[in-house]
Motif scaffolding. Structure first.
Motif, PDB file in Angstrom:
ATOM      1  N   ALA A   3       0.866  -1.328  -0.007  1.00 45.94           N
ATOM      2  CA  ALA A   3       0.097  -0.003   0.060  1.00 45.94           C
ATOM      3  C   ALA A   3       0.827   1.366  -0.092  1.00 45.94           C
ATOM      4  O   ALA A   3       0.591   2.286  -0.740  1.00 45.94           O
ATOM      5  CB  ALA A   3      -0.895  -0.007   1.163  1.00 45.94           C
ATOM      6  N   LYS A   4       1.964   1.078   0.692  1.00 44.97           N
ATOM      7  CA  LYS A   4       2.680   2.559   0.885  1.00 44.97           C
ATOM      8  C   LYS A   4       3.564   2.751  -0.477  1.00 44.97           C
ATOM      9  O   LYS A   4       3.675   3.722  -0.932  1.00 44.97           O
ATOM     10  CB  LYS A   4       3.908   2.261   2.035  1.00 44.97           C
ATOM     11  N   ARG A   5       3.799   1.573  -0.939  1.00 48.34           N
ATOM     12  CA  ARG A   5       4.632   1.639  -2.521  1.00 48.34           C
ATOM     13  C   ARG A   5       3.638   2.128  -3.566  1.00 48.34           C
ATOM     14  O   ARG A   5       4.006   2.879  -4.309  1.00 48.34           O
ATOM     15  CB  ARG A   5       4.921   0.119  -2.675  1.00 48.34           C
ATOM     16  N   ASP A   6       2.423   1.648  -3.443  1.00 47.63           N
ATOM     17  CA  ASP A   6       1.370   2.144  -4.338  1.00 47.63           C
ATOM     18  C   ASP A   6       1.028   3.532  -4.269  1.00 47.63           C
ATOM     19  O   ASP A   6       0.917   4.335  -5.145  1.00 47.63           O
ATOM     20  CB  ASP A   6       0.154   1.276  -4.255  1.00 47.63           C
ATOM     21  N   ASP A   7       1.013   4.125  -2.861  1.00 52.72           N
ATOM     22  CA  ASP A   7       0.731   5.552  -2.528  1.00 52.72           C
ATOM     23  C   ASP A   7       2.028   6.474  -3.108  1.00 52.72           C
ATOM     24  O   ASP A   7       1.626   7.440  -3.616  1.00 52.72           O
ATOM     25  CB  ASP A   7       0.558   5.766  -1.085  1.00 52.72           C
ATOM     26  N   ILE A   9       3.980   5.732  -5.548  1.00 48.35           N
ATOM     27  CA  ILE A   9       3.796   5.744  -7.013  1.00 48.35           C
ATOM     28  C   ILE A   9       2.923   6.777  -7.533  1.00 48.35           C
ATOM     29  O   ILE A   9       2.914   7.527  -8.502  1.00 48.35           O
ATOM     30  CB  ILE A   9       3.467   4.155  -7.685  1.00 48.35           C
ATOM     31  N   GLU A  10       1.659   6.652  -6.801  1.00 43.24           N
ATOM     32  CA  GLU A  10       0.820   7.651  -7.228  1.00 43.24           C
ATOM     33  C   GLU A  10       1.119   9.174  -6.990  1.00 43.24           C
ATOM     34  O   GLU A  10       0.679   9.743  -7.706  1.00 43.24           O
ATOM     35  CB  GLU A  10      -0.670   7.416  -6.316  1.00 43.24           C
ATOM     36  N   VAL A  11       1.656   9.398  -5.692  1.00 45.39           N
ATOM     37  CA  VAL A  11       2.280  10.588  -5.647  1.00 45.39           C
ATOM     38  C   VAL A  11       3.266  11.127  -6.625  1.00 45.39           C
ATOM     39  O   VAL A  11       3.137  12.350  -7.284  1.00 45.39           O
ATOM     40  CB  VAL A  11       2.992  10.821  -4.493  1.00 45.39           C
ATOM     41  N   ARG A  17       2.050  15.235 -13.388  1.00 45.05           N
ATOM     42  CA  ARG A  17       1.161  16.085 -14.097  1.00 45.05           C
ATOM     43  C   ARG A  17       1.473  17.561 -13.917  1.00 45.05           C
ATOM     44  O   ARG A  17       0.624  18.166 -14.726  1.00 45.05           O
ATOM     45  CB  ARG A  17       0.129  15.570 -13.676  1.00 45.05           C
ATOM     46  N   ILE A  18       1.938  17.899 -13.002  1.00 47.94           N
ATOM     47  CA  ILE A  18       1.895  19.301 -12.539  1.00 47.94           C
ATOM     48  C   ILE A  18       3.065  19.988 -13.310  1.00 47.94           C
ATOM     49  O   ILE A  18       3.906  19.302 -13.542  1.00 47.94           O
ATOM     50  CB  ILE A  18       1.765  19.635 -11.071  1.00 47.94           C
ATOM     51  N   ARG A  23       6.319  22.035  -9.139  1.00 47.22           N
ATOM     52  CA  ARG A  23       6.985  20.847  -8.394  1.00 47.22           C
ATOM     53  C   ARG A  23       8.197  21.388  -7.621  1.00 47.22           C
ATOM     54  O   ARG A  23       8.401  21.016  -6.544  1.00 47.22           O
ATOM     55  CB  ARG A  23       7.630  19.825  -9.623  1.00 47.22           C
ATOM     56  N   GLU A  24       8.865  22.530  -8.334  1.00 49.90           N
ATOM     57  CA  GLU A  24       9.960  22.933  -7.601  1.00 49.90           C
ATOM     58  C   GLU A  24       9.463  23.752  -6.466  1.00 49.90           C
ATOM     59  O   GLU A  24      10.155  23.600  -5.171  1.00 49.90           O
ATOM     60  CB  GLU A  24      10.683  23.997  -8.328  1.00 49.90           C
ATOM     61  N   ARG A  25       8.549  24.535  -6.262  1.00 52.28           N
ATOM     62  CA  ARG A  25       7.881  25.159  -4.906  1.00 52.28           C
ATOM     63  C   ARG A  25       7.642  24.282  -4.064  1.00 52.28           C
ATOM     64  O   ARG A  25       7.771  24.260  -2.905  1.00 52.28           O
ATOM     65  CB  ARG A  25       6.843  26.111  -5.290  1.00 52.28           C
ATOM     66  N   ILE A  26       7.023  22.998  -4.324  1.00 51.23           N
ATOM     67  CA  ILE A  26       6.647  21.919  -3.501  1.00 51.23           C
ATOM     68  C   ILE A  26       7.712  21.462  -2.854  1.00 51.23           C
ATOM     69  O   ILE A  26       7.726  21.171  -1.709  1.00 51.23           O
ATOM     70  CB  ILE A  26       5.635  20.854  -4.270  1.00 51.23           C
TER      71      ILE A  26
END
Length: 51
Positions: A3-7, A9-11, A17-18, A23-26
């Motif tokens: 589940a952690k791995r899937d999470d 990958i999703e992140v 996509r952004i 992304r740099e600001r984040i």
């Protein structure tokens, strides 16, 4: 563990996509938060009385 791995990958997929500047600001916000947390942890350790 899967589940952690899937999470993770999703992140990564969401971040891809952004726009790059967002992304740099984040990244800088996360890094800044980590630095503040580390400084607070160090400060708390220094204030603990010796046993």
């Amino acid at each position: 563990m899967l589940a952690k791995r899937d999470d993770a990958i999703e992140v990564v997929q969401l971040l891809n996509r952004i726009p790059q500047n967002a992304r740099e600001r984040i990244f800088y916000m996360i890094e800044g938060a980590a630095l503040v947390t580390g400084a607070l942890d160090d400060q708390a350790e220094q204030q603990e009385p010796a046993s």
